[in-house]
Scaffold this motif. Structure first.
Motif, PDB file in Angstrom:
ATOM      1  N   ARG A  81       0.849  -1.190   0.000  1.00 58.63           N
ATOM      2  CA  ARG A  81       0.000   0.000   0.000  1.00 58.63           C
ATOM      3  C   ARG A  81       0.882   1.237   0.000  1.00 58.63           C
ATOM      4  N   SER A  82       0.325   2.351  -0.411  1.00 58.89           N
ATOM      5  CA  SER A  82       1.118   3.575  -0.547  1.00 58.89           C
ATOM      6  C   SER A  82       1.496   4.166   0.802  1.00 58.89           C
ATOM      7  N   ASP A  83       0.656   3.984   1.827  1.00 60.85           N
ATOM      8  CA  ASP A  83       0.974   4.442   3.180  1.00 60.85           C
ATOM      9  C   ASP A  83       0.182   3.604   4.173  1.00 60.85           C
ATOM     10  N   ALA A  84       0.363   3.880   5.452  1.00 66.44           N
ATOM     11  CA  ALA A  84      -0.248   3.051   6.488  1.00 66.44           C
ATOM     12  C   ALA A  84      -1.766   3.165   6.531  1.00 66.44           C
ATOM     13  N   GLN A  85      -2.356   4.204   5.929  1.00 69.22           N
ATOM     14  CA  GLN A  85      -3.804   4.380   5.957  1.00 69.22           C
ATOM     15  C   GLN A  85      -4.498   3.840   4.703  1.00 69.22           C
ATOM     16  N   SER A  86      -3.741   3.461   3.672  1.00 70.78           N
ATOM     17  CA  SER A  86      -4.325   3.013   2.407  1.00 70.78           C
ATOM     18  C   SER A  86      -4.579   1.518   2.439  1.00 70.78           C
ATOM     19  N   ASP A  87      -5.319   1.049   1.426  1.00 73.81           N
ATOM     20  CA  ASP A  87      -5.603  -0.371   1.288  1.00 73.81           C
ATOM     21  C   ASP A  87      -4.469  -1.061   0.540  1.00 73.81           C
ATOM     22  N   TYR A  88      -4.303  -2.362   0.809  1.00 71.36           N
ATOM     23  CA  TYR A  88      -3.286  -3.148   0.123  1.00 71.36           C
ATOM     24  C   TYR A  88      -3.742  -3.459  -1.299  1.00 71.36           C
ATOM     25  N   GLY A  89      -2.761  -3.577  -2.190  1.00 70.16           N
ATOM     26  CA  GLY A  89      -3.025  -3.973  -3.574  1.00 70.16           C
ATOM     27  C   GLY A  89      -2.041  -5.037  -4.014  1.00 70.16           C
ATOM     28  N   ASN A  90      -2.502  -5.967  -4.848  1.00 69.07           N
ATOM     29  CA  ASN A  90      -1.659  -7.052  -5.338  1.00 69.07           C
ATOM     30  C   ASN A  90      -0.953  -6.634  -6.631  1.00 69.07           C
ATOM     31  N   SER A  91       0.296  -7.036  -6.764  1.00 65.73           N
ATOM     32  CA  SER A  91       1.087  -6.747  -7.966  1.00 65.73           C
ATOM     33  C   SER A  91       1.975  -7.946  -8.270  1.00 65.73           C
ATOM     34  N   TRP A  92       2.278  -8.132  -9.541  1.00 65.75           N
ATOM     35  CA  TRP A  92       3.184  -9.212  -9.916  1.00 65.75           C
ATOM     36  C   TRP A  92       3.906  -8.868 -11.214  1.00 65.75           C
ATOM     37  N   ARG A  93       5.024  -9.540 -11.424  1.00 61.32           N
ATOM     38  CA  ARG A  93       5.780  -9.400 -12.671  1.00 61.32           C
ATOM     39  C   ARG A  93       6.510 -10.709 -12.959  1.00 61.32           C
ATOM     40  N   ILE A  94       6.554 -11.081 -14.234  1.00 58.46           N
ATOM     41  CA  ILE A  94       7.298 -12.253 -14.688  1.00 58.46           C
ATOM     42  C   ILE A  94       8.180 -11.803 -15.853  1.00 58.46           C
ATOM     43  N   ASN A  95       9.480 -12.017 -15.745  1.00 52.21           N
ATOM     44  CA  ASN A  95      10.376 -11.686 -16.847  1.00 52.21           C
ATOM     45  C   ASN A  95      11.498 -12.712 -16.903  1.00 52.21           C
ATOM     46  N   GLY A  96      12.213 -12.704 -18.017  1.00 48.36           N
ATOM     47  CA  GLY A  96      13.305 -13.653 -18.186  1.00 48.36           C
ATOM     48  C   GLY A  96      13.861 -13.601 -19.584  1.00 48.36           C
ATOM     49  N   SER A  97      14.828 -14.470 -19.843  1.00 49.53           N
ATOM     50  CA  SER A  97      15.462 -14.533 -21.162  1.00 49.53           C
ATOM     51  C   SER A  97      15.970 -15.943 -21.403  1.00 49.53           C
ATOM     52  N   HIS A  98      16.189 -16.253 -22.669  1.00 50.91           N
ATOM     53  CA  HIS A  98      16.697 -17.582 -23.056  1.00 50.91           C
ATOM     54  C   HIS A  98      17.523 -17.417 -24.321  1.00 50.91           C
ATOM     55  N   GLN A  99      18.721 -18.010 -24.327  1.00 52.42           N
ATOM     56  CA  GLN A  99      19.575 -18.033 -25.516  1.00 52.42           C
ATOM     57  C   GLN A  99      20.052 -19.470 -25.721  1.00 52.42           C
ATOM     58  N   GLN A 100      19.905 -19.919 -26.948  1.00 46.26           N
ATOM     59  CA  GLN A 100      20.304 -21.294 -27.257  1.00 46.26           C
ATOM     60  C   GLN A 100      20.926 -21.344 -28.642  1.00 46.26           C
TER      61      GLN A 100
END
Length: 856
Positions: free
Chosen positions: A296-315
């Protein structure tokens, strides 16, 4: 280390023992060029040679069965070597003793040093038993494989792979007397296994800072090892206590590892992160990172869910084929909640792609790829798979016609690309006809597909002093559906219908051009003031280009529907949904370019004349033959000075040839009337910019005649002999208070400055003027050998405003670094102070204080 030393000494002892039993004489050969004595012997059944030398003497006692080497004594076998001022071998007790000696001023020199395959070990005394293979090293020291140094007051070797160390230490400081170290009263080192420590302490300037009165152990294996990850927390006004990158590193095997970490914000949330890496020789490598957080942005705000998926591949499949991929997807809130870098916080789009490419023996290439784009602000996205095949330029007539014929230079190439695109496009519509302020967001899914063919023919014949460059361009696109559009006369809504085709529907495009150019040279030889010659190279070119008309009059691909609101016919392409060409009128252009290059040849006293580029000036424009009005384009001019001392100067300008007048709405617009016809000159300046930049540095600014600042290394001996320097106990000659100094010291601080000044003037319409005048500077000043000040800023002269200033102060503390960065104004206003160890293996040993917006 002891095992290798034992082997080299054991060979000598065996040789002496055989000589005694057989009563054979010992042969000593003295080199004519030195006093070294070398004895070489081959062990029965082993292909090895033992060599030992000494500067002063080599003493054999057959009665006492001992051998003593004095003065730079050395024993070597293959890649192992033992050096010491004195090496003594006692065959009765099976003991080897290596040590140094005191010189004429009481300093001990010639400490034992053992080398094995690039590894080096030092000590005050080495004592080793040949039979039991046990020994001790007094004040032993060794360089660690991963960087840094190990040493202890006493090292005892009890077996082939176990060492017991008394008062053991580890440090990455390069000074003989380290500024800091990790110490333990007792240490047990098991090679390629673990290190056991009792009463571990962190010591700075010989003062214990932290002590753990317990026993711990850490892995002692080369390469990657599993273990806990820890970082020093800091305090934020908004987030509370912040602990980042806490977790565990798991070295699964030689090919795969994983890392599990967490960022903890005591007031606002958390972020979990899982990173997997893999590498198989040089053929396959990659990584994938999965992050999930709740914040959350501060102690009085509500929580929010976030996610990220990243990566790389070389063959690498084979030398001609490879696979590459990178992906990055995230929720729109992730960047706002967790990104701390300014550039990352400004990110609006995320990109991913994967592809396969292969080349063939005939030079052709095949590519298969898929790319996607995600807009985290608007939530729009697109997915675009493609297949390409390219035939590079080849010359079909080369070898079939004379090499002097222009036909041998005819080149042909071909490129084909099949593309499919899926797009999610956002539309904002009125949700309430009665209230236009009420709007709703709708996402429309759109697909398109096309196969594009691009053959090309190129040729560059020469006619005397002129170069002719004809060009013929033909492209053909294949589509698989058509669009029919009409307007409903009752409510003026657009009606669209599509029809799918299993056979390709062709769309063609043709254009041609021909250009001619030459080069003219002007040369004068003033031969004054060291100027030998001036040369002007003038390269005019002119080209004629033609694009045929593409409309409903000559193509079935352009259709017409009636717009009842405007009461006129509107053309459209029946392939519009897949990127088909819109209808265009035919065009014919004459393009011109005038290139001017000015050079000078300057006389050099002791070498050939030096060529200097003075000025490059280019002018270009075009004339539209097919237009019925305003056929002349704007004239563009660009110049640059490659070398005028230390300054670089470049600029550009644009000019219009047409006059302006006020239209019926009271706005000033260009009209089809030349300025010269109205007596207003040949052209009017519409825009101009000029940039001047330079970079210069002083070797130093020096004030005073004092001698160079000296160090105390003279008291320590050679700087490379850390062990010898570290063992010097007598430091009374150090002039701590400058009482025996030379007086005034020189003021010596090298500096460098990189600056640029840019001025822009724009007046596209007469009276509509815009200006920009700013300067940028990057300054680097080294106040002392350890203090460094850096600053960068831009200044806007028009608005009298300082833009994005930053000041950095860096203190080199030998094995540590203290840095302070201050951003006085702007979005990233604040400061960051960091005190950290330099060594990469101790990168988490740091203290940080920040007031940047992302950490408040």
């Amino acid at each position: 280390m002891m095992n290798l030393f034992h082997r080299s000494v054991f060979v000598i002892s065996s040789f002496l023992f055989i000589c005694l039993m057989l009563e054979l004489p010992l042969h000593a050969q003295t080199s004519k060029d030195s006093s070294d004595i070398q004895i070489k012997t081959n062990r029965s059944g082993l292909d090895s040679t033992v060599t030992y030398t000494s500067r002063d003497s080599t003493v054999f006692s057959l009665k006492k069965r001992t051998m003593l080497l004095k003065g730079d004594a050395e024993i070597s076998i293959k890649k192992q070597k033992l050096n010491a001022e004195s090496i003594e071998i006692d065959l009765n007790e099976s003991m080897v003793k290596a040590q140094g000696k005191k010189d004429s001023i009481g300093l001990k020199i010639g400490y034992p040093r053992f080398e094995d395959n690039g590894e080096e070990f030092s000590g005050e005394t080495i004592l080793f038993n040949l039979e039991t293979k046990k020994g001790t090293i007094t004040y032993g020291e060794s360089k660690a494989d991963e960087g840094g140094f190990y040493y202890g007051s006493k090292v005892k070797k009890s077996s082939d792979n176990t060492l017991f160390i008394e008062n053991g230490c580890y440090t990455t400081c390069t000074q003989p007397h380290p500024h800091f170290y990790f110490g333990a009263s007792k240490m047990k080192v098991v090679t390629d296994d673990r290190v056991f420590l009792d009463n571990i302490s962190f010591v700075v300037e010989d003062v214990p800072i932290i002590t753990l009165p317990i026993g711990v152990y850490v892995p002692n294996k080369s390469g990657r090892t599993s273990g806990l990850l820890f970082n020093i927390p800091y305090v934020s006004t908004v987030d509370g206590i912040v602990a980042q990158n806490l977790g565990y590193f798991w070295a699964i095997n030689d090919y795969v590892d994983a890392q599990f970490t967490a960022d903890i914000f005591s007031k606002t949330g958390y972020l979990f992160r899982n990173v997997w890496r893999y590498a198989i020789q040089n053929r396959v490598n990659g990584n994938i990172s999965i992050e999930y957080g709740r914040r959350r942005s501060d102690a009085q705000s509500d929580y929010g869910n976030s996610w990220r998926i990243n990566g790389s591949h070389q063959q690498t499949i084979n030398p001609q084929s490879r696979i590459t991929a990178s992906f990055n997807v995230a929720t729109s809130s992730y960047i706002n909640r967790y990104a701390s870098n300014l550039n990352e916080r400004l990110t609006q789009s995320l990109f991913s792609n994967a592809g396969y490419s292969s080349s063939f023996e005939n030079g052709t290439t095949l590519g298969i790829d898929i790319a996607s784009t995600q807009n985290i602000v608007t939530k729009e996205y697109s997915v675009n798979p493609n297949v390409t095949y390219n035939v590079p330029t080849f010359f079909p007539l080369k070898g079939r016609v004379s090499s002097n014929s222009w036909m041998s230079d005819i080149g042909v190439s071909y490129f084909v690309r099949g593309a499919f695109s899926h797009n999610s496009v956002r539309s904002i519509l009125s949700a309430d006809p009665q209230n236009p302020l009420v709007r709703d967001t709708v996402f429309n899914e759109k697909n398109s597909s096309v196969i594009r063919h691009n053959p090309s023919i190129s040729i560059s014949p020469k006619l005397g002093y002129f170069s002719i460059t004809p060009s013929i361009s033909y492209s053909e696109n294949w589509y698989f559906r058509t669009l029919t559009r009409s307007m409903n006369p009752n409510d003026s809504t657009i009606i669209e219908t599509t029809e799918t085709s299993f056979t390709p529907l062709r769309e063609t495009q043709f254009q041609a051009s021909i250009g001619i150019g030459t080069r003219l040279f002007g040369l004068i030889k003033p031969r004054i003031f060291g100027l030998n010659a001036l040369r002007h190279t003038f390269s005019p070119t002119i080209a004629l280009s033609y694009v045929p008309e593409y409309s409903s009059q000559n193509s079935e691909n352009i259709k017409i529907y009636r717009d009842f609101r405007q009461n006129r016919d509107i053309e459209y392409s029946r392939f519009e949904n897949d990127g088909g060409r819109s209808g265009t009128k035919g065009s014919t252009f004459i393009n011109y370019a005038l290139s001017n290059r000015f050079e000078a040849k300057v006389i050099q006293n002791d070498s050939a004349d030096k060529n200097i580029d003075l000025l490059q000036l280019d002018i270009s424009g075009s004339y539209a033959v097919s237009l019925d009005s305003m056929r002349w384009s704007a004239i563009t001019m660009a110049f640059r000075t490659p070398s005028i001392g230390m300054f670089n100067l470049n600029g550009n300008a644009g000019f219009t040839l047409y006059d302006e007048a006020v239209n019926q709405f009271g706005a000033m617009i260009p009209i089809n009337s030349l300025l010269i016809e109205n007596g207003k000159g040949l052209a009017r300046l519409t825009n101009a910019s000029i940039n001047i930049s330079t970079q210069f540095a002083s070797g130093s600014l020096s004030m005073g005649d004092g001698q160079n600042d000296s160090t105390n290394q003279e008291l320590w001996g050679p700087a490379s002999d850390r062990f010898a320097v570290r063992t010097i106990a007598d430091r009374d000659d150090v002039d701590y208070f400058g009482e025996r100094g030379i007086g005034g010291r020189p003021l010596h601080f090298p500096w460098s400055v990189s600056t640029s000044v840019t001025y822009y003037y724009g007046e596209p319409i007469r009276g509509m003027i815009s200006r920009r005048f700013d300067a940028r500077a990057d300054i680097d000043i080294r106040l002392t050998s350890t203090w460094n000040v850096k600053s960068s800023f831009s200044y806007d002269f028009i608005n009298s405003m300082l833009v994005a200033p930053s000041i950095s102060l860096i203190k080199d503390l030998d094995c540590w670094e203290l840095s302070a960065n201050w951003y006085p104004t702007g979005f990233n206003q604040g400061f960051i102070i960091r005190f950290a160890a330099k060594a990469s293996q101790l990168r988490d040993l740091q203290l940080i204080k920040r007031t940047l917006p992302a950490y408040r």
